[in-house]
Scaffold this motif. Structure first.
Motif, PDB file in Angstrom:
ATOM      1  N   SER A  10      54.527 -55.056 -38.783  1.00 19.97           N
ATOM      2  CA  SER A  10      54.650 -56.170 -37.844  1.00 19.97           C
ATOM      3  C   SER A  10      55.712 -57.144 -38.325  1.00 19.97           C
ATOM      4  O   SER A  10      56.049 -57.180 -39.515  1.00 19.97           O
ATOM      5  CB  SER A  10      53.320 -56.911 -37.673  1.00 19.97           C
ATOM      6  OG  SER A  10      52.968 -57.580 -38.860  1.00 19.97           O
ATOM      7  N   ILE A  11      56.215 -57.921 -37.373  1.00 22.58           N
ATOM      8  CA  ILE A  11      57.136 -59.025 -37.667  1.00 22.58           C
ATOM      9  C   ILE A  11      56.585 -60.256 -36.973  1.00 22.58           C
ATOM     10  O   ILE A  11      56.200 -60.201 -35.799  1.00 22.58           O
ATOM     11  CB  ILE A  11      58.563 -58.739 -37.152  1.00 22.58           C
ATOM     12  CG1 ILE A  11      59.136 -57.473 -37.795  1.00 22.58           C
ATOM     13  CG2 ILE A  11      59.480 -59.936 -37.413  1.00 22.58           C
ATOM     14  CD1 ILE A  11      60.478 -57.045 -37.225  1.00 22.58           C
ATOM     15  N   TYR A  46      53.524 -63.092 -33.507  1.00 18.47           N
ATOM     16  CA  TYR A  46      54.069 -61.743 -33.641  1.00 18.47           C
ATOM     17  C   TYR A  46      55.194 -61.543 -32.645  1.00 18.47           C
ATOM     18  O   TYR A  46      55.063 -61.861 -31.463  1.00 18.47           O
ATOM     19  CB  TYR A  46      52.976 -60.694 -33.413  1.00 18.47           C
ATOM     20  CG  TYR A  46      51.950 -60.684 -34.513  1.00 18.47           C
ATOM     21  CD1 TYR A  46      52.187 -60.027 -35.714  1.00 18.47           C
ATOM     22  CD2 TYR A  46      50.747 -61.365 -34.369  1.00 18.47           C
ATOM     23  CE1 TYR A  46      51.247 -60.043 -36.737  1.00 18.47           C
ATOM     24  CE2 TYR A  46      49.802 -61.380 -35.379  1.00 18.47           C
ATOM     25  CZ  TYR A  46      50.063 -60.728 -36.559  1.00 18.47           C
ATOM     26  OH  TYR A  46      49.131 -60.748 -37.567  1.00 18.47           O
ATOM     27  N   VAL A  47      56.316 -61.009 -33.134  1.00 17.45           N
ATOM     28  CA  VAL A  47      57.446 -60.691 -32.258  1.00 17.45           C
ATOM     29  C   VAL A  47      57.638 -59.181 -32.143  1.00 17.45           C
ATOM     30  O   VAL A  47      58.343 -58.714 -31.250  1.00 17.45           O
ATOM     31  CB  VAL A  47      58.759 -61.369 -32.713  1.00 17.45           C
ATOM     32  CG1 VAL A  47      58.628 -62.882 -32.626  1.00 17.45           C
ATOM     33  CG2 VAL A  47      59.151 -60.944 -34.112  1.00 17.45           C
ATOM     34  N   SER A  48      56.988 -58.430 -33.034  1.00 21.71           N
ATOM     35  CA  SER A  48      57.070 -56.979 -32.991  1.00 21.71           C
ATOM     36  C   SER A  48      55.907 -56.393 -33.796  1.00 21.71           C
ATOM     37  O   SER A  48      55.444 -56.999 -34.758  1.00 21.71           O
ATOM     38  CB  SER A  48      58.401 -56.504 -33.583  1.00 21.71           C
ATOM     39  OG  SER A  48      58.507 -55.100 -33.509  1.00 21.71           O
ATOM     40  N   ALA A  49      55.473 -55.212 -33.377  1.00 19.25           N
ATOM     41  CA  ALA A  49      54.417 -54.501 -34.106  1.00 19.25           C
ATOM     42  C   ALA A  49      54.465 -53.036 -33.683  1.00 19.25           C
ATOM     43  O   ALA A  49      54.951 -52.714 -32.596  1.00 19.25           O
ATOM     44  CB  ALA A  49      53.042 -55.086 -33.797  1.00 19.25           C
ATOM     45  N   SER A  98      55.962 -57.455 -42.372  1.00 18.57           N
ATOM     46  CA  SER A  98      54.778 -56.989 -43.085  1.00 18.57           C
ATOM     47  C   SER A  98      54.556 -55.494 -42.858  1.00 18.57           C
ATOM     48  O   SER A  98      54.679 -55.012 -41.732  1.00 18.57           O
ATOM     49  CB  SER A  98      53.551 -57.771 -42.610  1.00 18.57           C
ATOM     50  OG  SER A  98      52.384 -57.292 -43.225  1.00 18.57           O
ATOM     51  N   VAL A  99      54.212 -54.790 -43.949  1.00 16.68           N
ATOM     52  CA  VAL A  99      53.866 -53.373 -43.883  1.00 16.68           C
ATOM     53  C   VAL A  99      52.576 -53.193 -44.672  1.00 16.68           C
ATOM     54  O   VAL A  99      52.471 -53.654 -45.810  1.00 16.68           O
ATOM     55  CB  VAL A  99      54.975 -52.484 -44.487  1.00 16.68           C
ATOM     56  CG1 VAL A  99      54.560 -51.023 -44.495  1.00 16.68           C
ATOM     57  CG2 VAL A  99      56.285 -52.664 -43.731  1.00 16.68           C
ATOM     58  N   PRO A 127      51.514 -52.282 -28.639  1.00 18.92           N
ATOM     59  CA  PRO A 127      52.296 -53.307 -29.338  1.00 18.92           C
ATOM     60  C   PRO A 127      52.653 -54.506 -28.464  1.00 18.92           C
ATOM     61  O   PRO A 127      52.698 -55.632 -28.946  1.00 18.92           O
ATOM     62  CB  PRO A 127      53.550 -52.545 -29.778  1.00 18.92           C
ATOM     63  CG  PRO A 127      53.103 -51.121 -29.895  1.00 18.92           C
ATOM     64  CD  PRO A 127      52.094 -50.945 -28.790  1.00 18.92           C
ATOM     65  N   GLY A 128      52.870 -54.286 -27.169  1.00 17.77           N
ATOM     66  CA  GLY A 128      53.195 -55.397 -26.281  1.00 17.77           C
ATOM     67  C   GLY A 128      52.086 -56.427 -26.181  1.00 17.77           C
ATOM     68  O   GLY A 128      52.338 -57.598 -25.904  1.00 17.77           O
TER      69      GLY A 128
END
Length: 178
Positions: free
Chosen positions: A4-5, A12-15, A98-99, A28-29
């Protein structure tokens, strides 16, 4: 592997799909625009927010932090999490990347730590019985000293501490379900 970002405000802007599933949403959306407190129990979200703030403030990457995370099925499990700052084009802090890797999943099966996953599996299966580090080393096809070094480097724990973590995990599960 969950990815995720988050932006600097913690949204959250991405996952990836694995992260969305863990968050209990369809895709993810459904993560984008939300915060940790929107998606996770308060005590876990508070931990994530504190980690993010520390990484953003200091610039020190969080590397292979062993932590409890709730899996999509509601089970609590151990994950290795790494976080680093996300910088914009002007080298300003834009957020966190993050991972997290589930330790019950065989990671990097062809890599140098594949045998460590075998030792982790044995520790997870036999935590309730007396187990020697030599048993874990045999499962990993390593010497005891090599297993100790590898576990400390990858997990930040000794094999004995790993077994103790699995015992704690089971205790938490029992507290929550009985």
């Amino acid at each position: 592997v969950m990815f995720s970002i988050k932006d600097a405000a913690g949204r959250y802007v991405s996952a990836n799909l694995a992260f969305a599933e863990r968050a209990g949403v369809d895709g993810p959306g459904d993560v984008v625009g939300r915060t940790a407190h929107d998606l996770f129990p308060t005590e876990l979200a508070d931990t994530y927010v504190a980690q993010d703030a520390e990484v953003m403030a200091t610039g020190h990457m969080l590397s292979n932090e062993l932590e409890l995370i709730t899996r999509p099925d509601g089970e609590i499990g151990w994950f290795l999490t790494s976080k680093s700052r996300w910088l914009d084009d002007h080298d300003e802090v834009a957020g966190i990347v993050s991972v997290s890797v589930d330790l019950r999943t065989s990671v990097d099966a062809d890599g140098p730590h594949a045998r460590l996953a075998d030792a982790i599996d044995v520790a997870r299966q036999r935590f309730a019985e007396p187990i020697e580090v030599a048993d874990l080393a045999a499962a990993a096809e390593m010497s005891v000293s090599r297993l100790e070094r590898t576990a400390r480097r990858v997990l930040g724990l000794t094999p004995k501490q790993l077994v103790m973590r699995f015992r704690i995990e089971e205790g938490l599960r029992l507290l929550l379900t009985t």
